[in-house]
Scaffold this motif. Structure first.
Motif, short mmCIF file in Angstrom:
data_model
loop_
_atom_site.label_atom_id
_atom_site.label_comp_id
_atom_site.label_asym_id
_atom_site.label_seq_id
_atom_site.Cartn_x
_atom_site.Cartn_y
_atom_site.Cartn_z
N GLN A 130 0.67 35.08 40.88
CA GLN A 130 -0.83 34.86 41.50
C GLN A 130 -1.99 34.39 41.46
OE1 GLN A 130 0.19 37.98 39.95
NE2 GLN A 130 -1.81 39.75 40.86
N VAL A 133 -1.63 31.53 43.81
CA VAL A 133 -1.91 31.56 44.98
C VAL A 133 -3.67 31.72 45.17
CG1 VAL A 133 -1.77 33.33 46.96
CG2 VAL A 133 0.22 32.99 45.25
N THR A 206 0.85 41.72 41.36
CA THR A 206 1.81 40.15 41.65
C THR A 206 2.50 40.34 42.54
OG1 THR A 206 1.67 39.62 39.56
CG2 THR A 206 3.10 38.44 40.90
N CYS A 210 2.37 37.87 46.10
CA CYS A 210 2.73 36.85 46.95
C CYS A 210 3.89 36.69 47.48
CB CYS A 210 3.46 36.57 45.01
SG CYS A 210 2.77 35.78 43.96
N LEU A 213 4.88 34.69 50.47
CA LEU A 213 5.20 33.54 50.24
C LEU A 213 6.88 33.63 50.69
CD1 LEU A 213 3.75 32.30 46.84
CD2 LEU A 213 3.36 31.32 49.27
N PHE A 231 9.26 36.84 41.84
CA PHE A 231 8.13 35.55 42.27
C PHE A 231 7.65 35.47 40.45
CE2 PHE A 231 7.97 38.91 45.66
CZ PHE A 231 7.72 37.82 46.87
N VAL A 236 6.41 30.43 42.30
CA VAL A 236 5.54 30.46 43.14
C VAL A 236 5.17 29.15 43.33
CG1 VAL A 236 3.01 31.26 43.23
CG2 VAL A 236 4.85 33.12 42.76
N SER A 252 -2.61 33.61 54.07
CA SER A 252 -3.78 34.18 52.80
C SER A 252 -4.71 34.22 53.11
CB SER A 252 -3.21 33.09 51.70
OG SER A 252 -3.88 33.70 50.30
#
Length: 478
Positions: A130, A133, A206, A210, A213, A231, A236, A252
């Motif tokens: 993550q 992200v 984590t 995520c 997604l 993930f 990712v 997000s």
């Protein structure tokens, strides 16, 4: 001196307010000077706060405070700053609490414990998925102050592209490698080495960070038997490449939400290239008798392979020393084993490659079928022998293999029924047969295929290689 300029003020203020740590602020300002990251985090944070608040005529951050004053300020203000700073919303504490001198000591202790005889090591960093992200979520807001003209906004705030941002891994290495080298003494941190020290960070949130997604790019996330989570960092990163900025910002939070905790203390693993170290070689060329997909295990006696050592300092090892190298390799991993490790000549390695097309291979697969399978279907599969199959280059490898129709031979098959929609399929085939395509047909590119033989849709869920029938290398006595 922190090499910040007037144009960085808007970014610094915004990132500090968003919950970024001092070193992540430097990263997003694209500060590529390693020394800037090696100052104490509290001292850097104070300088950044002062820089963001000072009048706009100042072009650069002033010199860092003298050591005596810095020590007094740290003792007086450390508690207040730690409370106000919190866990970084991007690096999850990796560049805050997990990159100090004590971390270098932990890594050094792991290396010393194994008693490796090396003069260099490579430092490899693994981060929670993550972080990618959160980095993107935090990078985008400063460049979207003016939603009507994002490009103009990006130019005004002085930000560069995401690829210009200093990576967390790089910043961590800049901070740690100096103290680590001092702890290890004669062992230097280098770009290439037979010894790789892997520092693996993990975070409990984590999957939660995520999860959005998976609904946006479901094709990027596939759970397999070799993965604890779908993930992974690679999955990712692939999903983030597919999602445009505007769609990402809809799903997000920005700035990223405060994590409930930072990363746990990292796991340190030492991966030693035992063969290279034993021969004092600088590199190698690897060749094997065929290969399999990453999700396919090779069982039984394994797959023959050969290593050509480059620029070795030794040309021979005693049988006892070679056996010790084999034991070191087998003790270093639970997933890989080596047998019959020995010296071979170039002619012997050539014979290994010559047998690639002539050998047979045995497989065991778990197969799903759409229609119910009965005992007479199983009996039909068991009777099949020497089935000639025409396989057009599969779609999944067409980007790297020439388009052609290759004829392969399926010597025998055996089926064990598990339930009405699943059975175990054993196959003994000619080398080079695409087993997955033989089962599902690859949109008719493999003929005949199991779907045609059973008159139903079928797919392969698991696949193992049970044996590679090549009498090489010569077996060694126990």
């Amino acid at each position: 001196m922190l090499p910040l300029k007037e144009k960085d003020k808007a970014i610094v203020g915004k990132l500090l307010a968003s919950g970024c740590c001092a070193r992540c602020v430097l990263r997003f300002c694209c500060i590529g000077v390693p020394d800037a990251y090696r100052h104490g985090r509290r001292e850097t944070l104070r300088q950044l706060r002062a820089f963001a608040e000072e009048n706009h005529n100042c072009q650069n951050v002033g010199q860092l405070e003298p050591a005596r004053k810095r020590s007094r300020l740290e003792s007086e203000e450390a508690a207040d700053e730690d409370e106000g700073e919190g866990v970084c919303v991007v690096c999850l504490g990796v560049l805050q609490h997990l990159s100090d001198a004590s971390q270098a000591v932990q890594i050094a202790d792991a290396v010393k414990k194994e008693k490796y005889e090396v003069d260099t090591l490579v430092l490899s960093i693994s981060l929670p998925a993550q972080v990618c992200v959160r980095e993107r979520s935090c990078w985008l807001p400063p460049c979207h102050f003016d939603q009507r003209s994002p490009r103009l906004a990006r130019a005004k705030c002085g930000a560069l592209g995401r690829r210009d941002v200093v990576q967390v891994k790089e910043a961590f290495k800049w901070i740690v490698q100096g103290p680590l080298a001092r702890e290890l003494g004669a062992v230097a941190v280098a770009a290439k080495s037979p010894l790789e020290v892997s520092v693996c960070f993990a975070h409990p949130e984590t999957d939660a960070d995520c999860h959005f997604l998976a609904s946006t790019c479901p094709d990027c996330f596939k759970v397999s038997k070799n993965k604890q989570s779908a993930f992974t960092r690679m999955a990712v990163a692939k999903a983030l490449e597919k999602i445009p900025d505007d769609k990402f910002l809809e799903r997000s939070p920005r700035p990223p939400s405060r994590p409930s905790s930072g990363c746990a203390p990292p796991e340190v693993r030492c991966v030693h290239a035992s063969v290279l170290a034993a021969f004092g070689a600088r590199g190698f060329n690897f060749s094997s008798s065929g290969r399999e997909d990453v999700d396919v295990r090779t069982l039984g006696n394994g797959r023959p392979f050969a290593l050509e050592l480059l620029n070795p300092r030794k040309s021979q090892l005693s049988p006892e020393s070679m056996k010790n190298v084999q034991q070191v390799i087998n003790a270093s991993s639970e997933k890989v084993r080596v047998r019959d490790l020995q010296m071979v000549g170039r002619d012997a390695a050539s014979r290994m490659k010559e047998g690639e097309e002539e050998k047979t291979k045995s497989y065991r697969a778990l197969v799903w079928t759409q229609k119910s399978i009965r005992e007479d279907d199983v009996a039909f599969v068991n009777r099949i022998e020497d089935l000639r199959v025409d396989q057009k280059t599969p779609l999944r490898v067409l980007h790297r293999r020439a388009l052609a129709v290759r004829q392969r031979l399926v010597h025998s098959m055996s089926a064990d029924l598990l339930d009405e929609h699943h059975f175990r399929l054993g196959l003994r085939t000619q080398a080079g047969t695409y087993i997955k395509e033989f089962v599902h047909g690859d949109f008719g590119r493999t003929k005949p295929n199991l779907c045609q033989l059973l008159d139903t849709h079928a797919d392969i869920l698991e696949l193992d290689v049970e044996s590679v029938d090549v009498d090489w290398p010569p077996a060694l006595p126990d």
